[in-house]
Design an enzyme around this catalytic site. Structure first.
Site, PDB file in Angstrom:
ATOM      1  N   LYS A 220     -40.404   8.860 -16.716  1.00  0.00           N
ATOM      2  CA  LYS A 220     -40.100  10.035 -17.535  1.00  0.00           C
ATOM      3  C   LYS A 220     -40.405   9.724 -18.987  1.00  0.00           C
ATOM      4  O   LYS A 220     -39.951   8.711 -19.516  1.00  0.00           O
ATOM      5  CB  LYS A 220     -38.600  10.363 -17.372  1.00  0.00           C
TER       6      LYS A 220
HETATM    7  O1  G3P Z   1     -32.324  15.816 -17.548  1.00  0.00           O
HETATM    8  C1  G3P Z   1     -32.051  16.817 -18.429  1.00  0.00           C
HETATM    9  C2  G3P Z   1     -30.644  17.285 -18.352  1.00  0.00           C
HETATM   10  O2  G3P Z   1     -29.815  16.228 -18.072  1.00  0.00           O
HETATM   11  C3  G3P Z   1     -30.167  17.966 -19.595  1.00  0.00           C
HETATM   12  O3  G3P Z   1     -29.096  18.729 -19.235  1.00  0.00           O
HETATM   13  O4  G3P Z   1     -27.048  19.968 -19.540  1.00  0.00           O
HETATM   14  O5  G3P Z   1     -27.614  18.108 -21.113  1.00  0.00           O
HETATM   15  O6  G3P Z   1     -28.847  20.242 -21.197  1.00  0.00           O
HETATM   16  P1  G3P Z   1     -28.086  19.282 -20.350  1.00  0.00           P
END
Ligand code: G3P
Length: 218
Positions: free
Chosen positions: A83
């Site tokens: 990634k």
């Molecule tokens: O991998 C991306 C994800 O973990 C982000 O999620 O909820 O932190 O926006 P969030």
């Protein structure tokens, strides 16, 4: 549509895999930082358990560092997907690593042009963050619709991996738009199962059955 779990927590993954709907896992430095321990060992354990694509993210921000870390991550398991963040260095690293046959997930995508460029440099997955767009009053799922249209126009092989999902409606809309994958925190995966009428219906079925069994034995 494939469903990935968005967590670095082995126990959370272990609890959900038996459901038979988990196709992979995504992690990021914030999620891995929560786990402590050796990230490479944790990623290896997750790969052995899931036997599917597991995204591990580089933390270098320069091109050379990303390529070095990417090759190192890929050496953990055949299931590792490298990634990289959508920066100019990340785009160059994606080109190099995908050129070496490694699978690359380009993350922190917030625009159709970023998704277009990631596909042009051979990304296996593009990760648009729909929840973080919603957080700033920008309809995150519109980005998915735009990317699906653009990728369809040019038959790009890059798969749309909807990330930063916050609830079942993100998954419903993603599926209706033909997104390839949704990655979801464990709580969102649990929410996909819930419907009050299912619970009410089952309770009634069982109560009726018990009543009939009771009548039968009297
Ligand atoms: O991998 C991306 C994800 O973990 C982000 O999620 O909820 O932190 O926006 P969030």
């Amino acid at each position: 549509m494939k469903i990935f779990i968005d967590t670095g927590n082995f126990k959370e993954i272990e609890a959900l895999v038996p459901l038979g709907i988990i196709d992979g896992v995504t992690t990021n430095p914030t999620l891995m930082a929560k786990e402590g321990g050796d990230p490479k060992q944790i990623l290896k354990k997750i790969c052995d358990l899931v036997q599917g694509p597991v995204s591990g993210e580089v933390v270098a921000t320069d091109y050379e560092g990303m390529v070095r870390e990417g090759r190192d991550l890929a050496s953990i398991s055949e299931h590792i997907v490298v990634k990289v963040p959508f920066t100019q260095a990340g785009v160059r690293a994606c080109k190099t690593l995908s050129g070496e046959g490694l699978r690359v997930n380009v993350t922190l995508c917030f625009s159709p042009t970023q998704a277009l460029i990631a596909a042009k440099v051979g990304a296996t997955y593009i990760s648009p963050f729909v929840g973080r767009l919603d957080d700033i009053a920008t309809p995150g799922m519109e980005l998915i619709r735009d990317i699906a249209e653009i990728y369809g126009n040019y038959q790009f092989k890059t798969e749309i991996l909807v990330a930063s999902t916050r609830g079942p409606m993100h998954i419903v809309e993603a599926a209706k738009m033909g997104a390839d994958i949704c990655t979801c925190p464990p709580a969102v995966i649990d929410s996909l199962f819930n419907h009050p009428l299912t619970d009410i219906g089952l309770k009634k079925f069982l109560a009726d059955w018990e009543k009939a069994q009771g009548a039968a034995t009297r």
